[in-house]
Design a protein around this motif. Structure first.
Motif, PDB file in Angstrom:
ATOM      1  N   GLY A   1       0.953  -1.318   0.182  1.00 16.44           N
ATOM      2  CA  GLY A   1       0.082  -0.068   0.045  1.00 16.44           C
ATOM      3  C   GLY A   1       0.681   1.350   0.125  1.00 16.44           C
ATOM      4  O   GLY A   1       0.226   2.181  -0.030  1.00 16.44           O
ATOM      5  N   LEU A   2       2.107   1.243  -0.027  1.00 20.68           N
ATOM      6  CA  LEU A   2       3.102   2.393   0.018  1.00 20.68           C
ATOM      7  C   LEU A   2       4.085   2.225  -1.100  1.00 20.68           C
ATOM      8  O   LEU A   2       4.442   3.390  -1.779  1.00 20.68           O
ATOM      9  CB  LEU A   2       3.580   2.627   1.634  1.00 20.68           C
ATOM     10  N   SER A   3       4.823   1.099  -1.036  1.00 22.11           N
ATOM     11  CA  SER A   3       5.830   0.991  -2.118  1.00 22.11           C
ATOM     12  C   SER A   3       5.549   0.026  -3.124  1.00 22.11           C
ATOM     13  O   SER A   3       5.365  -1.155  -3.163  1.00 22.11           O
ATOM     14  CB  SER A   3       7.164   0.474  -1.156  1.00 22.11           C
ATOM     15  N   ILE A   4       5.567   0.626  -4.436  1.00 21.50           N
ATOM     16  CA  ILE A   4       5.233  -0.293  -5.329  1.00 21.50           C
ATOM     17  C   ILE A   4       6.375  -1.118  -5.917  1.00 21.50           C
ATOM     18  O   ILE A   4       7.336  -0.635  -6.154  1.00 21.50           O
ATOM     19  CB  ILE A   4       4.871   0.495  -6.892  1.00 21.50           C
ATOM     20  N   PRO A   5       6.073  -2.376  -5.890  1.00 20.18           N
ATOM     21  CA  PRO A   5       7.258  -3.330  -6.048  1.00 20.18           C
ATOM     22  C   PRO A   5       7.777  -3.739  -7.243  1.00 20.18           C
ATOM     23  O   PRO A   5       7.915  -4.718  -7.713  1.00 20.18           O
ATOM     24  CB  PRO A   5       6.801  -4.617  -5.301  1.00 20.18           C
ATOM     25  N   PHE A   6       8.224  -2.522  -7.993  1.00 19.08           N
ATOM     26  CA  PHE A   6       8.817  -2.710  -9.409  1.00 19.08           C
ATOM     27  C   PHE A   6       9.989  -1.673  -9.464  1.00 19.08           C
ATOM     28  O   PHE A   6       9.756  -0.679  -8.780  1.00 19.08           O
ATOM     29  CB  PHE A   6       7.901  -2.239 -10.389  1.00 19.08           C
ATOM     30  N   LYS A   7      10.994  -1.879 -10.282  1.00 22.07           N
ATOM     31  CA  LYS A   7      11.959  -0.861 -10.427  1.00 22.07           C
ATOM     32  C   LYS A   7      11.613   0.464 -10.974  1.00 22.07           C
ATOM     33  O   LYS A   7      10.340   0.430 -11.607  1.00 22.07           O
ATOM     34  CB  LYS A   7      13.134  -1.556 -11.235  1.00 22.07           C
TER      35      LYS A   7
ATOM     36  N   ALA B   1       2.644   2.550 -19.081  1.00 23.42           N
ATOM     37  CA  ALA B   1       1.185   3.318 -18.664  1.00 23.42           C
ATOM     38  C   ALA B   1       0.769   2.740 -17.166  1.00 23.42           C
ATOM     39  O   ALA B   1       0.987   1.461 -16.827  1.00 23.42           O
ATOM     40  CB  ALA B   1       0.193   2.810 -19.680  1.00 23.42           C
ATOM     41  N   ILE B   2       0.125   3.368 -16.574  1.00 20.37           N
ATOM     42  CA  ILE B   2      -0.557   3.028 -15.152  1.00 20.37           C
ATOM     43  C   ILE B   2      -2.162   3.340 -15.282  1.00 20.37           C
ATOM     44  O   ILE B   2      -2.430   4.611 -15.501  1.00 20.37           O
ATOM     45  CB  ILE B   2       0.151   3.587 -13.999  1.00 20.37           C
TER      46      ILE B   2
ATOM     47  N   PRO C   1      -5.334   7.751   2.343  1.00 17.42           N
ATOM     48  CA  PRO C   1      -5.431   8.822   3.216  1.00 17.42           C
ATOM     49  C   PRO C   1      -4.725  10.124   2.748  1.00 17.42           C
ATOM     50  O   PRO C   1      -3.655   9.842   2.000  1.00 17.42           O
ATOM     51  CB  PRO C   1      -5.279   8.342   4.516  1.00 17.42           C
ATOM     52  N   ASN C   2      -4.998  11.224   3.246  1.00 19.88           N
ATOM     53  CA  ASN C   2      -4.212  12.517   2.774  1.00 19.88           C
ATOM     54  C   ASN C   2      -2.758  12.349   3.134  1.00 19.88           C
ATOM     55  O   ASN C   2      -1.990  12.883   2.460  1.00 19.88           O
ATOM     56  CB  ASN C   2      -4.788  13.856   3.350  1.00 19.88           C
ATOM     57  N   GLU C   3      -2.571  11.646   4.281  1.00 19.75           N
ATOM     58  CA  GLU C   3      -1.164  11.602   4.976  1.00 19.75           C
ATOM     59  C   GLU C   3      -0.228  10.674   4.068  1.00 19.75           C
ATOM     60  O   GLU C   3       0.941  10.456   4.159  1.00 19.75           O
ATOM     61  CB  GLU C   3      -1.100  11.305   6.162  1.00 19.75           C
ATOM     62  N   GLU C   4      -1.084   9.834   3.106  1.00 22.18           N
ATOM     63  CA  GLU C   4      -0.164   8.720   2.340  1.00 22.18           C
ATOM     64  C   GLU C   4      -0.121   9.048   0.854  1.00 22.18           C
ATOM     65  O   GLU C   4       0.681   8.297   0.152  1.00 22.18           O
ATOM     66  CB  GLU C   4      -0.773   7.490   2.569  1.00 22.18           C
ATOM     67  N   ILE C   5      -1.145  10.135   0.237  1.00 20.11           N
ATOM     68  CA  ILE C   5      -1.325  10.111  -1.228  1.00 20.11           C
ATOM     69  C   ILE C   5      -0.137  10.709  -1.733  1.00 20.11           C
ATOM     70  O   ILE C   5       0.394  10.158  -2.895  1.00 20.11           O
ATOM     71  CB  ILE C   5      -2.555  11.242  -1.464  1.00 20.11           C
TER      72      ILE C   5
ATOM     73  N   GLU D   1       5.616   7.392  -5.778  1.00 23.30           N
ATOM     74  CA  GLU D   1       5.809   5.889  -6.050  1.00 23.30           C
ATOM     75  C   GLU D   1       5.365   5.745  -7.598  1.00 23.30           C
ATOM     76  O   GLU D   1       6.135   5.332  -8.582  1.00 23.30           O
ATOM     77  CB  GLU D   1       5.131   4.992  -5.345  1.00 23.30           C
ATOM     78  N   ILE D   2       4.113   6.230  -8.127  1.00 29.27           N
ATOM     79  CA  ILE D   2       3.722   6.073  -9.319  1.00 29.27           C
ATOM     80  C   ILE D   2       4.660   6.834 -10.553  1.00 29.27           C
ATOM     81  O   ILE D   2       5.120   6.416 -11.495  1.00 29.27           O
ATOM     82  CB  ILE D   2       2.526   6.800  -9.436  1.00 29.27           C
TER      83      ILE D   2
END
Length: 205
Positions: free
Chosen positions: A103-109, A115-116, A126-130, A136-137
């Motif tokens: 939910g925080l770190s996308i597991p790709f290089k 495209a996403i 949540p606002n504190e994570e967006i 990451e995106i």
């Protein structure tokens, strides 16, 4: 470390199973109808932007939208915070490639995806994570890559666990991206006349 969203989705999937990714007021027939409607939008509005591309379905759930994405994409990877959903995705659409994420770190290089795609996922962050997710995106998307998000932007509705943001707010959050197509959908689910969603397509600059 995992996202604060984890417990919410664990509980919701235990209670609603595949229906988790839709409006919980739906019966099965309504759910299937809206899934087909969603597929029509993906075919018409999304597929032209992902043709022969390596695509990430961010928050793929049980793989509901992966078959439609694969009509155009070269490869579709799906990530989700819920392991049960990913197991279902492997059955529902085995041509997709699925991976669990915290939910925080996308597991790709870096620069892995061309495209996403994300359908009603960012609205639950949540606002504190967006901003963590946006970085990451940005990190895993190639230069000139395409970002496609569909989110609830209704300003007057109070719903548990939805963080309503306007189109302008999303454009400001994705400051390294250029908006290339913005479309409004009112009452898409055919269940609440007041709800407004936006399909937002960006290019990474």
């Amino acid at each position: 470390m995992v996202s604060k969203c984890w417990g919410y989705w664990e509980e919701r999937y235990l209670r609603y199973k595949k229906m988790t990714v839709g409006n919980i007021k739906f019966n099965l027939s309504q759910f299937e109808k809206i899934t087909e409607k969603t597929g029509s939008v993906i075919r018409e509005k999304v597929c032209p932007y992902i043709f022969e591309k390596i695509v990430l379905d961010f928050g793929c759930g049980f793989g509901r939208n992966v078959p439609y994405l694969l009509e155009s994409a070269l490869i579709v990877y799906g990530i989700d915070i819920n392991k049960w959903a990913l197991k279902q995705a492997e059955i529902y659409e085995p041509r997709g490639i699925y991976q669990h994420y915290n939910g925080l770190s996308i597991p790709f290089k870096d620069n892995f995806f061309e495209a996403i795609f994300s359908w009603t996922v960012l609205q639950h962050i949540p606002n504190e994570e967006i901003e963590i997710i946006i970085k990451e995106i940005d990190r895993v998307l190639t230069n000139k890559g395409t970002l496609i998000i569909y989110e609830n932007i209704t300003p007057i509705i109070n719903k548990e666990h939805i963080f309503f943001r306007s189109i302008e707010e999303y454009c400001n959050l994705f400051k390294n991206f250029k908006a290339i197509n913005l479309e409004i959908y009112k009452n898409f689910d055919e269940i609440d006349d007041n709800e407004i969603h936006a399909l937002m397509i960006f290019e990474k600059e």
